[in-house]
Design an enzyme around this catalytic site. Structure first.
Site, PDB file in Angstrom:
ATOM      1  N   GLY A 122       6.987  -8.487  -8.206  1.00 61.60           N
ATOM      2  CA  GLY A 122       7.221  -9.694  -8.982  1.00 61.60           C
ATOM      3  C   GLY A 122       7.543  -9.404 -10.432  1.00 61.60           C
ATOM      4  O   GLY A 122       7.034  -8.452 -11.021  1.00 61.60           O
ATOM      5  N   ASP A 133      -6.395  -1.958  -5.924  1.00 59.33           N
ATOM      6  CA  ASP A 133      -5.438  -1.412  -6.893  1.00 59.33           C
ATOM      7  C   ASP A 133      -5.960  -1.585  -8.312  1.00 59.33           C
ATOM      8  O   ASP A 133      -5.245  -2.042  -9.202  1.00 59.33           O
ATOM      9  CB  ASP A 133      -4.071  -2.072  -6.728  1.00 59.33           C
TER      10      ASP A 133
END
Length: 904
Positions: A606, A718
């Protein structure tokens, strides 16, 4: 680090201890395995494979009871039908066939059904001896789908490697040298959701016990080279008695030398090096130069064992002498090696080495008249297999049950690891042997009496044998299952009375028992004790329906747990995106971002733009930049999660856009961007120690909420400085939840899943064995905390791409705490606070997740660090007001004289 030379007794040479290279306690090192795209031109030789014993050669996918002799290797291959009972045979597409293609690659066995499919190998030598196991994989568009599958390969209950392909004709070879703990070796293919697993061929060779032994773990082939090859051909059986595959390799700025005489003998060196490999070598082009070469491993936490093989190929005169030493990454690896004429010696290390690059330099010593040489070398990755197999009694019992009832389920390999067998649930005991706690064999076609084997699974809590054709009485031995909480025997052909001990547990409520649908009067011998039946039967008639319903709910729940121990957060599809957050149209987004004028960030799936709402509120707008299914799933995963969780230290979602292909999320604007950029931007004001601690506390609190405040718990997967955002007040929020996963049950402590994350922050345990737990986030947070302390990135390219953990470790052992702290802080910190922060960070990064703290403890300890810094600052301020002149607006304290704690 000790170095050892192995050869015949007369040629043993003196050596010095090599310089110690740092060791990461890597439990299951990462399987980067040799690949070959040209399996042709194998040299001939002189031994038969059965001379070394225990040779198994399987061509996967050929018809049952078929065998043949390969015309290139002269190895006899057999069908895999006796080694596995699942899968279907397929041939590769004709366009991938050629005269040069090895026959074992022309067909495959494919496994479109079942999460896990296992080959069962039973070499006659059994456990406790060393084997080479090798698998071949060539896709060849056998299924005519044109897709390249990815899947995992296991040895027993531990991850061997992941299988991936560059193209349809890519031949992938996975090879491991393994010391099994059991007589049976299971080689399993695990479906990871990225295509159907398959295999082309499987081989097993028996090695001498004294060769390739390391303190623990198995060795996965990284490189095996025939140095200076004059034929440019792969050497294997028959020339190599162990059927190792030696690949040609030429060292830059070097020349080949060779001899026509045979080198060594198969009986004098335990490594049984092939003469055709040892008859060639390379030396530097410059007689006074060195042999220099390197390999880029790409990861500082990989561990390697290195084997270098030498043989003198020239008959030296009396005034000639060849002696050389070896450096690895600038450190002495071996000293004063003198190769023996026409006899092989092997130099190995007694401990593993590591590094993002392996830089070798072989140089002659001061008293040598001849340049150095190298004949052959092997480099292996360490794979420590920590996960213990299922308790052997449970395994034996399950195999007896499988044989007794000829259960048609796909029961292969270990019952509990890495995935439960169909119908099973197991306890998770960390790396210790799991135990079977639930067994569901309802509607499985069972006939005959209830087997004694069930009573051998002593940890069973739930047993469902309903809807079968079991006969005779309910056996007394089921009473031995002291932990049994639910027993469903309904809808069988059982008769007689229930054993008194089971009946008593049923009456006192410690056992949920269902027996309806069997022969009348199963609960009591009613005709003999009519009065007692009048008391018991009404009670049973009242309780049983409720108990059956309750038991059914429990069984349904167990099945759901078995089917999906971990799942990705739900996707958003059209109308499923519902929340209290504001919904925006795509035209609204265009207006908010002024037609996407200001790009402020870019993620894996994104783009992030700066914008303003109508009321002037600044926002960040993340738009899905591609329409790939993977990116869309991650993007939707993040949106769904953020609409469900709310915490001041997690990215705050304001609204969303879900208009056809245009998908976006509107976030609170974070003025100072992400922590990674802030720490590396020299134009920004340096964060002081208190600000860094507060950022650490904020991020830790966000993770703590995900792990312990959410039901079910969520794992970020993450965590890194780039995903920690800072607002105008330097308040921190964790962002980017595209890879996040949650655990639906508290009883599930880990999941075997495809590895995702960022290099440098990735939990080595998760990376190596796909064992995902909340402690994976703890490891990543430990790396983030070290970055806040040191100011360095996770991978320090300025220090030979050293991992920050390994850079800190030796400095910390010396007690040089000030050499660890970011020099930009100029000593303005409380030493005790820094010591504690470093200790917290290092406690987060052991290899084993079980050795790391929970985020609850991390948060508490970091808050103590912050309190220590605040208390110290207040003390300094009070002292400064007392010691400095009234007109002074600042104070000074010589921190170099401050007494801090001793090294821990």
């Amino acid at each position: 680090m000790g170095l050892e030379y192995r050869g015949r007794a007369a040629s043993v040479i003196q050596f010095l201890l090599a310089a110690v290279l740092g060791i990461w306690a890597c439990t299951e090192s990462f399987c980067v395995l040799a690949s070959d795209k040209n399996l042709v031109n194998h040299n001939g030789g002189r031994r038969k494979l059965h001379d070394i014993g225990s040779s198994i050669s399987i061509d996967c996918g050929i018809p049952e009871d078929f065998s043949y002799t390969d015309n290139k290797t002269h190895i006899i291959y057999t069908s895999d039908s006796k080694f596995i009972d699942t899968g279907i045979n397929k041939n590769i597409s004709p366009e991938f066939n050629s005269e040069d293609l090895q026959q074992v690659l022309e067909n495959v066995r494919s496994f479109p059904h079942g999460k896990r499919n296992c080959y069962t190998l039973k070499p006659p030598q059994g456990k406790g001896t060393i084997y080479l196991i090798r698998g071949y994989f060539m896709y060849g568009n056998y299924d005519e789908s044109g897709g390249l599958p990815e899947f995992d390969l296991y040895v027993g209950v531990n991850l061997w490697d992941s299988v991936k392909f560059d193209n349809a004709s890519h031949v992938v070879i996975k090879e491991i040298i393994h010391l099994p703990l059991l007589d049976t070796i299971h080689v399993c293919l695990l479906d990871t959701g990225f295509g159907t697993p398959f295999i082309s061929a499987l081989e097993l060779r028996h090695f001498h016990d004294s060769s390739y032994r390391i303190p623990s773990g198995s060795l996965v082939l990284y490189k095996r080279f025939d140095v200076g090859s004059t034929t440019n051909q792969i050497v294997r059986y028959k020339e190599d008695a162990f059927d190792r595959m030696w690949f040609p390799y030429n060292i830059p700025s070097s020349v080949s030398i060779n001899t026509s005489f045979p080198v060594g003998s198969l009986n004098e060196n335990e490594y049984k090096l092939p003469s055709s490999v040892m008859k060639t070598a390379m030396r530097p082009s410059d007689a006074n130069g060195s042999l220099d070469f390197e390999f880029d491993t790409g990861d500082p936490i990989l561990e390697f064992y290195i084997y270098m093989h030498f043989a003198e190929l020239e008959s030296l005169q009396r005034n000639q002498h060849r002696e050389f030493s070896i450096e690895l990454n600038g450190n002495t690896w071996a000293n004063s090696i003198v190769p023996d004429y026409l006899h092989s010696i092997t130099a190995i290390t007694n401990q593993s080495v590591r590094g993002t690059k392996l830089r070798f330099s072989i140089y002659k010593t001061s008293n040598s008249t001849l340049p150095p040489i190298l004949n052959a070398m092997e480099i292996y990755l360490v794979r420590d297999f920590l996960q213990a197999p299922t308790d052997q009694e449970d395994v034996n019992a399950m195999m007896e049950i499988k044989e007794s009832y000829r259960v048609g389920k796909s029961w292969q390999g270990d019952p509990c690891e890495p995935n439960y067998w169909d119908g099973l649930n197991c306890s998770d005991n960390g790396y210790d042997s799991p135990r079977i706690v639930s067994l569901n064999l309802a509607s499985s076609g069972l006939t005959g009496k209830i087997s004694l084997s069930f009573s051998k699974i002593r940890t069973l809590q739930y047993l469902d044998l309903s809807n079968n054709s079991l006969t005779e009485q309910v056996p007394e031995f089921l009473s031995r299952l002291s932990k049994l909480k639910t027993l469903n025997l309904s809808n069988n052909k059982l008769s007689g009375s229930i054993p008194s001990s089971l009946k008593e547990r049923f009456i006192n409520g410690s056992l949920l028992l269902s027996v309806d649908g069997n022969v009348d009067c199963l609960i009591d011998p009613c005709k003999k004790q009519k009065k007692k039946r009048n008391i018991v039967v009404p009670v049973v008639a009242t309780l049983v329906p409720s108990l059956i319903i309750f038991a059914a709910l429990i069984i349904f729940w167990l099945c759901k747990r078995k089917q999906a121990p971990v799942k990705v957060l739900e996707s958003i599809n059209g109308g499923l995106l519902k929340s209290n957050n504001q919904q925006f149209t795509y035209s609204d987004i265009v207006s908010i971002t002024k037609n996407f004028q200001s790009l402020i960030g870019k993620g894996g799936f994104g783009m992030v733009y700066h914008g303003y709402l109508n009321d002037g509120t600044q926002v960040a707008v993340k738009m899905l930049s591609t329409l790939s299914s993977q990116s869309s799933m991650q993007f939707q995963n993040e949106a769904q999660l953020l609409m469900r969780v709310h915490h001041r230290n997690l990215a705050s979602i304001i609204g969303y856009c879900n208009e056809g292909e245009n998908m976006g999320i509107i976030f609170e604007y974070m003025a100072y961007g992400n922590l990674e950029d802030y720490l590396s931007d020299e134009t920004k004001e340096v964060l002081n120690w208190k600000e860094r601690l507060q950022i650490a506390v904020d991020a830790a609190q966000g993770l703590e909420y995900l792990h312990h405040g959410c039901k079910p718990p969520i794992i970020h997967r993450d965590v890194k400085t780039a995903n920690i955002l800072l607002n105008a007040n330097l308040d921190a929020q964790i962002a980017d939840f595209g890879f996040s996963r949650f655990f639906p049950l508290e009883s599930v402590s880990h999941s075997s899943t495809t590895v995702v994350g960022t290099f440098g922050y990735l939990d080595p345990e998760y990376y190596s064995c796909h064992r995902l737990t909340e402690k994976s986030d703890v490891y990543s947070f430990g790396v983030v905390l070290l970055q806040l302390i040191t100011g360095h990135p996770a991978i320090m390219k300025s220090h030979n791409s050293t991992h920050i953990v390994e850079w800190v470790r030796p400095i910390l052992s010396r007690g040089d705490i000030r050499d660890i702290v970011d020099p930009r802080l100029q000593g303005n910190f409380n030493t005790n606070s820094v010591w504690k922060a470093v200790e917290i960070a290092m406690a987060c990064v052991p290899f084993k997740g079980t050795e790391r703290p929970t985020m609850n403890l991390v948060v508490m300890d970091l808050k103590q660090c912050l309190e220590m810094e605040n208390d110290c600052k207040q003390t300094w301020e009070m002292e400064s007001q007392t010691l400095l002149p009234a007109d002074s607006g600042s104070y000074y304290m010589d921190l170099e004289t401050e007494m801090g704690p001793q090294p821990r």
